[in-house]
Design a protein around this motif. Structure first.
Motif, PDB file in Angstrom:
ATOM      1  N   VAL A  99       0.841  -1.201   0.000  1.00 22.63           N
ATOM      2  CA  VAL A  99       0.000   0.000   0.000  1.00 22.63           C
ATOM      3  C   VAL A  99       0.873   1.246   0.000  1.00 22.63           C
ATOM      4  CG1 VAL A  99      -1.645   1.339   1.379  1.00 22.63           C
ATOM      5  CG2 VAL A  99      -2.000  -1.103   1.050  1.00 22.63           C
ATOM      6  N   ASN A 100       1.916   1.241   0.800  1.00 22.30           N
ATOM      7  CA  ASN A 100       2.832   2.377   0.837  1.00 22.30           C
ATOM      8  C   ASN A 100       3.515   2.574  -0.517  1.00 22.30           C
ATOM      9  OD1 ASN A 100       4.231   4.511   2.243  1.00 22.30           O
ATOM     10  ND2 ASN A 100       6.041   3.193   2.108  1.00 22.30           N
ATOM     11  N   PHE A 132       2.408   1.652  -3.418  1.00 20.54           N
ATOM     12  CA  PHE A 132       1.385   2.092  -4.364  1.00 20.54           C
ATOM     13  C   PHE A 132       1.200   3.608  -4.261  1.00 20.54           C
ATOM     14  CE2 PHE A 132      -2.906   2.826  -5.898  1.00 20.54           C
ATOM     15  CZ  PHE A 132      -2.989   1.997  -6.996  1.00 20.54           C
ATOM     16  N   ARG A 133       1.063   4.100  -3.048  1.00 24.52           N
ATOM     17  CA  ARG A 133       0.855   5.534  -2.841  1.00 24.52           C
ATOM     18  C   ARG A 133       2.083   6.349  -3.247  1.00 24.52           C
ATOM     19  NH1 ARG A 133      -2.080   4.953   3.015  1.00 24.52           N
ATOM     20  NH2 ARG A 133      -4.126   4.363   2.205  1.00 24.52           N
ATOM     21  N   LEU A 138       2.226   6.505  -7.060  1.00 21.58           N
ATOM     22  CA  LEU A 138       1.286   7.458  -7.646  1.00 21.58           C
ATOM     23  C   LEU A 138       1.757   8.896  -7.454  1.00 21.58           C
ATOM     24  CD1 LEU A 138      -2.202   5.946  -6.777  1.00 21.58           C
ATOM     25  CD2 LEU A 138      -0.939   5.825  -8.915  1.00 21.58           C
ATOM     26  N   ALA A 139       2.289   9.193  -6.280  1.00 22.33           N
ATOM     27  CA  ALA A 139       2.805  10.543  -6.035  1.00 22.33           C
ATOM     28  C   ALA A 139       4.010  10.832  -6.925  1.00 22.33           C
ATOM     29  CB  ALA A 139       3.174  10.699  -4.568  1.00 22.33           C
ATOM     30  N   ASN A 154      -1.932   0.738 -13.628  1.00 26.54           N
ATOM     31  CA  ASN A 154      -1.007   1.853 -13.433  1.00 26.54           C
ATOM     32  C   ASN A 154       0.367   1.547 -14.008  1.00 26.54           C
ATOM     33  OD1 ASN A 154      -2.797   3.607 -12.169  1.00 26.54           O
ATOM     34  ND2 ASN A 154      -2.446   2.678 -10.182  1.00 26.54           N
TER      35      ASN A 154
END
Length: 90
Positions: free
Chosen positions: A39-40, A42-43, A46-47, A77
């Motif tokens: 999850v980290n 992934f975020r 995206l950033a 993505n």
């Protein structure tokens, strides 16, 4: 050239749909360290994709795909990032 790009988007969309509709569903523990790292990543990916760090973003999203290959959003993505980098062979 536009037709070629459009075909790639269609291919990625179909692949993402196929992964998303796969009959293999597994219960994922949201408290596991692997899940929290994915999850980290992934975020962060995206950033980073919104900045000039496209290669870093691609590598982080690839880590998510390797950890959870059944996650369709990560594949989608990853495909978009590859196309942005001009890596249509991926």
């Amino acid at each position: 050239m536009k037709q070629r790009i459009c075909k790639h988007y269609i291919i990625w969309a179909v692949l993402s749909l196929a992964v998303a509709c796969s009959p293999q569903t597994q219960e994922v523990s949201t408290t596991s360290e692997t899940y929290q790292k994915a999850v980290n990543d992934f975020r962060v990916s995206l950033a980073a994709s919104q900045t000039d760090e496209s290669r870093f973003a691609f590598n982080k999203m690839n880590d998510v795909v390797l950890a959870y290959p059944q996650e369709a959003a990560a594949w989608a993505n990853l495909g978009v990032m590859a196309m942005r980098q001009g890596n249509r062979d991926l």
